[in-house]
Design an enzyme around this catalytic site. Structure first.
Site, PDB file in Angstrom:
ATOM      1  N   GLY A   1       8.630  70.038  25.327  1.00 31.53           N
ATOM      2  CA  GLY A   1       7.834  70.948  26.146  1.00 31.53           C
ATOM      3  C   GLY A   1       6.549  70.306  26.579  1.00 31.53           C
ATOM      4  O   GLY A   1       6.329  69.116  26.348  1.00 31.53           O
ATOM      5  N   ASN A   2       5.702  71.072  27.238  1.00 31.97           N
ATOM      6  CA  ASN A   2       4.382  70.567  27.623  1.00 31.97           C
ATOM      7  C   ASN A   2       3.366  71.667  27.412  1.00 31.97           C
ATOM      8  O   ASN A   2       3.722  72.824  27.166  1.00 31.97           O
ATOM      9  CB  ASN A   2       4.398  70.037  29.064  1.00 31.97           C
ATOM     10  CG  ASN A   2       4.651  71.123  30.075  1.00 31.97           C
ATOM     11  OD1 ASN A   2       3.802  71.984  30.315  1.00 31.97           O
ATOM     12  ND2 ASN A   2       5.838  71.123  30.667  1.00 31.97           N
ATOM     13  N   SER A   3       2.090  71.317  27.529  1.00 28.30           N
ATOM     14  CA  SER A   3       1.054  72.275  27.142  1.00 28.30           C
ATOM     15  C   SER A   3       0.457  73.040  28.318  1.00 28.30           C
ATOM     16  O   SER A   3      -0.687  73.477  28.247  1.00 28.30           O
ATOM     17  CB  SER A   3      -0.024  71.575  26.323  1.00 28.30           C
ATOM     18  OG  SER A   3      -0.278  70.310  26.842  1.00 28.30           O
TER      19      SER A   3
END
Ligand code: CTP
Ligand code: CA
Length: 229
Positions: free
Chosen positions: A33-35
Site C-alpha cells: 500500500g501507500n500512505s
C-alpha cells in the site's frame, strides 16, 4: 470569489473524483500500500458538492467520513479503481484523479495466509504493472467536452526540474490539467496544507501558494469550470 461565500456555480454538472491509496493484496491479510491520506480527494468532493455539483467519489481505503451529499464508492485495488472510474467516466463532465494508485501488484495472490518456513527461506514477490487509469480515460475520451485532471508528486532529479517532469507527465497522460506537488526536501504526506502548480495542456502554469486542501480544491474547480465555458 471569497471563501465561505461560494455560489452554486457547479449546479447541473456531474463530477467524478478518486481519492486515497490503493492496496494490492499478497494474501488475505497482507497488502502493498501507500500512505495517501485521501484528504485532497475528499476536499475536492466536498467543495464540488457545496458548489452544487452531483459528485461521485471513488475512495480507496480512506478512513475519512463520507462528505455530505456525495455518493461514495469504496474500492481496494488499482484494478477495482480502474473498473469503477472507466465505467463511471461516461456520465461525468469532469474526472479528477486525486487517488494514489499502486503502480504494481503481486503477480499472484496467495489464497491462504503466507507462513514462515522451518528452514528460514524467504518468499520472493513478483510484481506486474497495473493499468494506467488517467492515461486510459484521457486517451479514450468518453465525452469530448469532458475535463480530466491528474495529480503528480515529483521530486525532480539530476537532469530534470519538477516542472519539466510534470510537463512530460501531462503530455504522456493526455489530461487537461495536472496538479503538481513538489515533494523534494521531505515534505510530508497527510498534511492539511498543500502548495501546488497547476499545469494545463495549453502550456499554462498557475502557482497556488501554500493553503488548505479546501482552498486548492476551490482553485481546481475554478479552472475546470473555466474549461467548460
Ligand atoms: N494514475 C492512474 N493510474 C495509475 C497510476 C497513476 O490513474 N496506474 C494517476 C494518478 O491518480 C495521478 C496521475 O496518474 O493523477 C499521476 O500519477 P503518478 O504516480 O505521478 O504517475 P505515474 O504514471 O505512475 O508515474 P510515476 O512513474 O512517476 O509514478
Ligand atoms: Ca505512480
Amino acid at each position: 470569489r471569497a471563501a465561505g461565500h461560494k455560489i452554486a456555480d457547479l449546479t447541473g454538472r456531474h463530477v467524478l473524483v478518486s481519492a486515497g491509496g490503493t492496496r494490492e493484496h499478497l494474501d488475505p491479510v497482507r497488502y502493498l500500500g501507500n500512505s495517501s491520506s485521501g484528504k485532497q480527494g475528499y476536499a475536492l468532493a466536498r467543495i464540488a458538492a457545496a458548489r452544487g455539483a452531483k459528485v461521485t467519489l471513488v475512495a480507496a481505503n480512506s478512513e475519512l467520513p463520507d462528505p455530505a451529499g456525495v455518493h461514495v464508492v469504496p474500492v481496494t485495488s488499482t484494478r477495482d479503481l480502474f473498473d469503477e472510474i472507466t465505467a463511471r467516466a461516461v456520465d461525468a463532465d469532469a474526472v479528477v484523479m486525486a487517488a494514489a494508485p499502486a503502480d504494481f501488484r503481486p503477480a499472484d495472490v496467495a489464497e491462504h495466509k503466507i507462513k514462515k518456513t522451518a528452514d528460514g527461506s524467504v518468499p520472493a514477490v513478483n510484481l506486474v504493472q497495473n493499468p494506467d487509469i488517467l492515461a486510459t480515460i484521457s486517451h479514450d475520451r468518453a465525452r469530448k467536452d469532458q475535463v480530466i485532471v491528474g495529480f503528480a508528486a515529483e521530486t525532480g532529479d539530476a537532469e530534470h526540474s519538477v516542472i519539466d517532469l510534470a510537463r512530460a507527465k501531462l503530455e504522456r497522460k493526455g489530461c487537461d490539467l495536472l496538479v503538481v506537488n513538489d515533494v523534494s526536501g521531505g515534505k510530508v504526506f497527510g498534511s492539511d496544507m498543500n502548495e501546488a502548480v497547476i499545469l494545463d495542456r495549453d502550456g499554462g502554469a498557475l502557482p497556488v501558494p501554500s493553503g488548505s486542501k479546501d482552498a486548492l480544491a476551490g482553485v481546481i474547480w475554478n479552472l475546470v469550470d473555466a474549461r467548460w465555458q
